[in-house]
Design an enzyme around this catalytic site. Structure first.
Site, PDB file in Angstrom:
ATOM      1  N   LYS A 236      59.178  32.979 -24.953  1.00 15.77           N
ATOM      2  CA  LYS A 236      58.830  31.885 -25.856  1.00 15.77           C
ATOM      3  C   LYS A 236      58.676  32.427 -27.272  1.00 15.77           C
ATOM      4  CE  LYS A 236      54.571  29.762 -25.907  1.00 15.77           C
ATOM      5  NZ  LYS A 236      54.139  29.552 -27.291  1.00 15.77           N
TER       6      LYS A 236
ATOM      7  N   ASP B  40      59.169  27.341 -29.412  1.00 12.88           N
ATOM      8  CA  ASP B  40      57.951  26.524 -29.444  1.00 12.88           C
ATOM      9  C   ASP B  40      57.637  26.116 -30.884  1.00 12.88           C
ATOM     10  OD1 ASP B  40      55.672  25.256 -28.621  1.00 12.88           O
ATOM     11  OD2 ASP B  40      54.522  27.086 -28.262  1.00 12.88           O
TER      12      ASP B  40
ATOM     13  N   LYS C  26      56.868  22.936 -31.944  1.00 12.83           N
ATOM     14  CA  LYS C  26      55.903  21.821 -32.025  1.00 12.83           C
ATOM     15  C   LYS C  26      56.197  20.947 -33.247  1.00 12.83           C
ATOM     16  CE  LYS C  26      52.089  23.967 -29.487  1.00 12.83           C
ATOM     17  NZ  LYS C  26      52.415  25.397 -29.380  1.00 12.83           N
TER      18      LYS C  26
ATOM     19  N   ASP D 265      57.418  15.127 -37.470  1.00 12.96           N
ATOM     20  CA  ASP D 265      57.833  14.666 -38.798  1.00 12.96           C
ATOM     21  C   ASP D 265      58.459  13.287 -38.633  1.00 12.96           C
ATOM     22  OD1 ASP D 265      58.677  14.604 -41.541  1.00 12.96           O
ATOM     23  OD2 ASP D 265      58.812  16.783 -41.506  1.00 12.96           O
TER      24      ASP D 265
ATOM     25  N   THR E  30      44.916  22.249 -26.993  1.00 16.14           N
ATOM     26  CA  THR E  30      43.667  22.617 -26.302  1.00 16.14           C
ATOM     27  C   THR E  30      42.466  22.698 -27.231  1.00 16.14           C
ATOM     28  OG1 THR E  30      44.721  24.770 -26.291  1.00 16.14           O
ATOM     29  CG2 THR E  30      44.329  23.755 -24.159  1.00 16.14           C
TER      30      THR E  30
ATOM     31  N   GLN F  51      41.128  30.375 -24.461  1.00 15.35           N
ATOM     32  CA  GLN F  51      41.683  29.471 -23.457  1.00 15.35           C
ATOM     33  C   GLN F  51      40.548  28.975 -22.574  1.00 15.35           C
ATOM     34  OE1 GLN F  51      44.517  28.311 -23.610  1.00 15.35           O
ATOM     35  NE2 GLN F  51      46.087  29.793 -24.154  1.00 15.35           N
TER      36      GLN F  51
ATOM     37  N   ARG G 230      48.535  37.056 -23.053  1.00 12.80           N
ATOM     38  CA  ARG G 230      47.656  38.226 -23.162  1.00 12.80           C
ATOM     39  C   ARG G 230      47.382  38.979 -21.864  1.00 12.80           C
ATOM     40  NH1 ARG G 230      43.841  34.940 -27.154  1.00 12.80           N
ATOM     41  NH2 ARG G 230      44.939  33.300 -26.006  1.00 12.80           N
TER      42      ARG G 230
HETATM   43  O1  C5P Z   1      48.159  33.655 -22.241  1.00 11.99           O
HETATM   44  P1  C5P Z   1      47.867  33.465 -23.702  1.00 11.99           P
HETATM   45  O2  C5P Z   1      46.586  32.700 -23.950  1.00 11.99           O
HETATM   46  O3  C5P Z   1      47.910  34.751 -24.482  1.00 11.99           O
HETATM   47  O4  C5P Z   1      49.059  32.548 -24.250  1.00 11.99           O
HETATM   48  C1  C5P Z   1      49.066  32.121 -25.562  1.00 11.99           C
HETATM   49  C2  C5P Z   1      50.293  31.286 -25.776  1.00 11.99           C
HETATM   50  O5  C5P Z   1      50.184  30.011 -25.134  1.00 11.99           O
HETATM   51  C3  C5P Z   1      50.542  31.008 -27.247  1.00 11.99           C
HETATM   52  O6  C5P Z   1      51.921  31.259 -27.516  1.00 11.99           O
HETATM   53  C4  C5P Z   1      50.210  29.566 -27.427  1.00 11.99           C
HETATM   54  O7  C5P Z   1      51.030  28.931 -28.387  1.00 11.99           O
HETATM   55  C5  C5P Z   1      50.486  28.993 -26.048  1.00 11.99           C
HETATM   56  N1  C5P Z   1      49.751  27.753 -25.825  1.00 11.99           N
HETATM   57  C6  C5P Z   1      48.393  27.694 -25.648  1.00 11.99           C
HETATM   58  N2  C5P Z   1      47.753  26.522 -25.393  1.00 11.99           N
HETATM   59  C7  C5P Z   1      48.428  25.403 -25.376  1.00 11.99           C
HETATM   60  C8  C5P Z   1      49.816  25.416 -25.559  1.00 11.99           C
HETATM   61  C9  C5P Z   1      50.445  26.614 -25.774  1.00 11.99           C
HETATM   62  O8  C5P Z   1      47.720  28.696 -25.724  1.00 11.99           O
HETATM   63  N3  C5P Z   1      47.788  24.282 -25.108  1.00 11.99           N
END
Ligand code: C5P
Length: 243
Positions: free
Chosen positions: A36, A64, A66, A69, A120, A196, A217
């Site tokens: 991605k 990605d 997003k 517009d 999120t 997250q 990560r």
């Molecule tokens: O696993 P990790 O948290 O490192 O992943 C981060 C990736 O997930 C980022 O590229 C982020 O853009 C994507 N992402 C996110 N939450 C969302 C949509 C996408 O963290 N709701």
């Protein structure tokens, strides 16, 4: 075609340089199904990132962006995205149904369009401050489903959503409507207390019906990233074997 464990894994190239991104593409080639490209790398390096991935890996590519517009602008941008030949691209569902329709049209069936339902970092408080209706403030999942329906009716190929919403999305829009799930944390993950909040494990996400899991990560920061990806693959394959 039978889908293997690795085909579920999307690795985000959340790096600021092409050099770092390339190192991970080479390291993870064969162990993930898709790379991605996010805004940071794309703004800095542009389409050269797509070429770099193609040169070093057979994995699919997810841009990605997003986008959000006016419809005409998104339509034109999508035509350029389709010319890059990437597999997936994201647009926000928060604008209009017309914008989503024009996005799909612009992608010409060459690139699958995914709708971003709700970021999120939005919660009840931010929804209220942004002026959303009470029912969406009380239950933001209703907004996720409302936007998933907009994406579905506009002809998008699927949505980005949390693991917790996958089952309902599949129930309402069918198994072919893709559910792409970020916020994945394996039980062994060293990434603790990060940003997250609504997390699921790879096994849980796949068992719930996710078609693709975005996992950054936990793989990137592991001592052995390719080994970590292989552990995730095994976990996915165990989940797929469950009746
Ligand atoms: O696993 P990790 O948290 O490192 O992943 C981060 C990736 O997930 C980022 O590229 C982020 O853009 C994507 N992402 C996110 N939450 C969302 C949509 C996408 O963290 N709701």
């Amino acid at each position: 075609m039978h889908k293997h464990g690795k085909d579920y894994i999307v690795f985000p190239l959340d790096f600021s340089s092409l050099k770092e991104a390339k190192a991970y593409v080479k390291l993870l080639d064969g162990w993930v199904g898709m790379f991605k490209i996010g805004l940071e790398l794309f703004i800095d390096q542009g389409p050269s990132v797509v070429r770099m991935i193609r040169k070093h890996s057979g994995a699919k590519i997810f841009l990605d962006l997003k986008l959000h517009d006016i419809s005409a602008t998104v339509h034109r941008a999508m035509a350029r995205v389709a010319d890059l030949g990437v597999d997936l691209v994201t647009v926000h569902c928060s604008s209009s149904a017309a914008m989503l329709e024009r996005a799909v049209e612009g992608a010409k069936g060459d690139t699958r369009v995914l709708g971003v339902t709700l970021l999120t970092d939005n919660d009840r408080e931010t929804l209220e401050a942004a002026g959303f209706k009470d029912r969406f403030v009380q239950d933001p999942r209703l907004l996720v489903l409302h936007r998933a329906r907009m994406a579905y009716e506009a002809g998008c190929s699927g949505v980005v959503c949390s693991g917790r919403e996958v089952q309902q999305i599949k129930q309402q829009f069918g198994r072919d409507f893709l559910a792409v799930t970020p916020g994945i944390r394996p039980a062994w993950s060293l990434v603790e207390q990060d940003d997250q909040k609504r997390i699921t494990t790879p096994g849980q996400a796949v068992a719930l019906g996710s078609d693709l899991i975005v996992i950054g990560r936990p793989i990137r920061d592991a001592q052995d990233p390719a080994g970590a990806a292989q552990t995730v693959i095994q976990e996915i394959e165990v989940a797929l074997r469950q009746p």
